[in-house]
Design an enzyme around this catalytic site. Structure first.
Site, PDB file in Angstrom:
ATOM      1  N   CYS A  95      29.398  31.919  43.092  1.00 25.30           N
ATOM      2  CA  CYS A  95      29.511  30.729  43.944  1.00 25.30           C
ATOM      3  C   CYS A  95      28.126  30.128  44.221  1.00 25.30           C
ATOM      4  CB  CYS A  95      30.204  31.079  45.259  1.00 25.30           C
ATOM      5  SG  CYS A  95      30.397  29.638  46.328  1.00 25.30           S
ATOM      6  N   ASN A 196      33.666  31.355  30.098  1.00 23.83           N
ATOM      7  CA  ASN A 196      34.088  30.283  31.002  1.00 23.83           C
ATOM      8  C   ASN A 196      33.033  29.175  31.020  1.00 23.83           C
ATOM      9  OD1 ASN A 196      33.636  29.688  34.399  1.00 23.83           O
ATOM     10  ND2 ASN A 196      35.473  28.973  33.363  1.00 23.83           N
TER      11      ASN A 196
HETATM   12  C1  LIG Z   1      36.163  22.784  43.189  1.00 23.37           C
HETATM   13  C2  LIG Z   1      35.742  24.071  42.549  1.00 23.37           C
HETATM   14  C3  LIG Z   1      35.954  25.260  43.217  1.00 23.37           C
HETATM   15  C4  LIG Z   1      35.569  26.479  42.643  1.00 23.37           C
HETATM   16  N1  LIG Z   1      35.802  27.649  43.312  1.00 23.37           N
HETATM   17  C5  LIG Z   1      35.493  28.835  42.721  1.00 23.37           C
HETATM   18  C6  LIG Z   1      35.777  30.069  43.359  1.00 23.37           C
HETATM   19  O1  LIG Z   1      36.303  30.128  44.470  1.00 23.37           O
HETATM   20  N2  LIG Z   1      35.453  31.213  42.704  1.00 23.37           N
HETATM   21  C7  LIG Z   1      34.883  31.223  41.458  1.00 23.37           C
HETATM   22  O2  LIG Z   1      34.634  32.299  40.904  1.00 23.37           O
HETATM   23  N3  LIG Z   1      34.584  30.061  40.846  1.00 23.37           N
HETATM   24  C8  LIG Z   1      34.883  28.888  41.444  1.00 23.37           C
HETATM   25  N4  LIG Z   1      34.601  27.716  40.799  1.00 23.37           N
HETATM   26  C9  LIG Z   1      33.976  27.766  39.478  1.00 23.37           C
HETATM   27  C10 LIG Z   1      35.042  27.831  38.391  1.00 23.37           C
HETATM   28  O3  LIG Z   1      35.780  29.026  38.511  1.00 23.37           O
HETATM   29  C11 LIG Z   1      34.423  27.790  37.005  1.00 23.37           C
HETATM   30  O4  LIG Z   1      33.574  28.888  36.856  1.00 23.37           O
HETATM   31  C12 LIG Z   1      33.631  26.516  36.763  1.00 23.37           C
HETATM   32  O5  LIG Z   1      34.304  25.378  37.240  1.00 23.37           O
HETATM   33  C13 LIG Z   1      33.358  26.345  35.264  1.00 23.37           C
HETATM   34  O6  LIG Z   1      34.546  26.455  34.534  1.00 23.37           O
HETATM   35  P1  LIG Z   1      35.406  25.160  34.084  1.00 23.37           P
HETATM   36  O7  LIG Z   1      34.486  24.305  33.257  1.00 23.37           O
HETATM   37  O8  LIG Z   1      36.551  25.752  33.300  1.00 23.37           O
HETATM   38  O9  LIG Z   1      35.832  24.472  35.327  1.00 23.37           O
HETATM   39  C14 LIG Z   1      34.957  26.496  41.363  1.00 23.37           C
HETATM   40  C15 LIG Z   1      34.754  25.288  40.695  1.00 23.37           C
HETATM   41  C16 LIG Z   1      35.132  24.082  41.267  1.00 23.37           C
HETATM   42  C17 LIG Z   1      34.886  22.805  40.506  1.00 23.37           C
END
Ligand SMILES: Cc1cc2nc3c(=O)[nH]c(=O)nc-3n(C[C@H](O)[C@H](O)[C@H](O)COP(=O)(O)O)c2cc1C
Length: 335
Positions: A95, A196
């Site tokens: 985070c 990811n």
């Molecule tokens: C609005 C938002 C909330 C997120 N909350 C979390 C979270 O609570 N825990 C976590 O491990 N990652 C959180 N992430 C990160 C995502 O899990 C992920 O690692 C990141 O968005 C990149 O992956 P993506 O391109 O598939 O979205 C959050 C991302 C966004 C945009």
């Protein structure tokens, strides 16, 4: 994902395609663990599936995500979550939020990989061996140099698998995503590594697999604009793309699910706007709907805006607008 992937969202996503959504594991929004016990009510609010054996109705397990840095309190929280029925525990060391980092949580621990190991080890020891303890990290705080040390720390701590968002903390969500660093971590450890970051299409999944060598993927934002991506990841084809009408129906189902799950009208409107805002990054129709409803004050107005569209009216005679398909192939995407 905090503020996005609530129980209602998980419910409608995993119910897609007749329950064959392609999603193998979901993770709850994070439960913040400070130096005090987490109450049952807090766990149930973040993970209502605990009241039903820890899975969505389609049978997809939902791991409880913990965010904290004190090994003993994290262990206590994990044991409590498992006693309530959590099928797995996911530890958040990625985070980037300032408020969280300033109170010694999330990506801050990446500066000292030994702390990732300590927390993981304490949690691993506190729950039965049959319960997966998974770890989520970024590639580092301000550069990817410590990536291998971080991965090894998670493995030493006993992580079942490691999910890596291919960005540093200081990058936040800015490009570029570094799938190569994920590959270096994968080569250094023997536990599975889940890739990811920016997995928004089948071709991105294929490129990421080539670059990182990973065969398991976590899809976050991509699921909001392309909820069909999990199935596509398994079939390798984009044939099952959701039409505008399918997406409308899914969004209306989400609204109905939120209300059925006890969310208020105002909160439901906020969640709908949030889904449309993020989905709009990938789909023009969602961007347009977001534009149409973003200033609306009531859920009724927003629903009317969505339902008035002619595509939904036509659907009423069909059993389900979402195509029914079967999934077989391995990669294991998680929401
Ligand atoms: C609005 C938002 C909330 C997120 N909350 C979390 C979270 O609570 N825990 C976590 O491990 N990652 C959180 N992430 C990160 C995502 O899990 C992920 O690692 C990141 O968005 C990149 O992956 P993506 O391109 O598939 O979205 C959050 C991302 C966004 C945009």
């Amino acid at each position: 994902m905090d503020g996005v992937t609530d129980g209602s969202y998980r419910e409608v996503l995993t119910a897609m395609f007749g329950g064959r959504s392609g999603i193998s594991v979901c993770v709850s929004e994070f439960v913040r663990v400070l130096r005090q016990p987490v109450t049952e009510a807090v766990f149930l609010r973040h993970c209502p599936e605990l009241a039903r054996g820890g899975s969505t109705r389609a049978g997809v397990p939902v791991f409880v995500q913990l965010l904290g840095s004190d090994p003993a309190w994290m262990a206590e929280a994990a044991a409590r979550a498992v006693a309530l029925g959590a099928p797995g525990i996911d530890l958040n060391f990625g985070c980037p939020a300032k408020t969280v980092n300033n109170s010694d949580g999330g990506a801050t621990l990446l500066k000292q990989p030994c702390r990732v190991e300590q927390v993981t080890h304490a949690v691993r020891a506190a729950v039965p061996a049959s319960i997966p303890v998974t770890v989520k990290v970024r590639v580092g705080w301000d550069d990817a140099a410590p990536m291998v040390d971080i991965a090894m720390a998670a493995e030493q701590g006993g992580a079942t698998w490691l999910t890596i968002h291919g960005r540093t903390r200081t990058q936040l969500y800015k490009p570029p995503v570094d799938w190569h660093a994920i590959g270096r971590a994968r080569e250094a450890v023997s536990m599975p590594v889940v890739a990811n970051g920016d997995l928004f299409s089948v071709s991105a999944l294929q490129r990421c697999a080539e670059v990182s060598g990973c065969s398991a993927f976590m899809i976050g934002r991509g699921a909001m604009g392309r909820p069909e991506l999990f199935v596509q990841a398994r079939t390798g084809s984009d044939r099952e793309s959701l039409s505008r009408a399918d997406m409308q129906q899914l969004l209306l189902r989400y609204v109905a699910q939120l209300l059925a799950d006890g969310a208020g009208q105002h909160a439901t409107l906020g969640r709908l706007k949030q889904w449309l805002r993020m989905g709009g990054l990938l789909r023009a129709d969602m961007a347009q709907w977001f534009d149409d409803i973003k200033r609306l004050q009531t859920l009724a107005e927003a629903e009317a805006t969505l339902t008035q569209a002619p595509q939904v009216a036509k659907l009423s005679s069909r059993k389900s607008s979402l195509p029914s398909i079967s999934t077989k192939a391995p990669p294991s995407p998680r929401a």
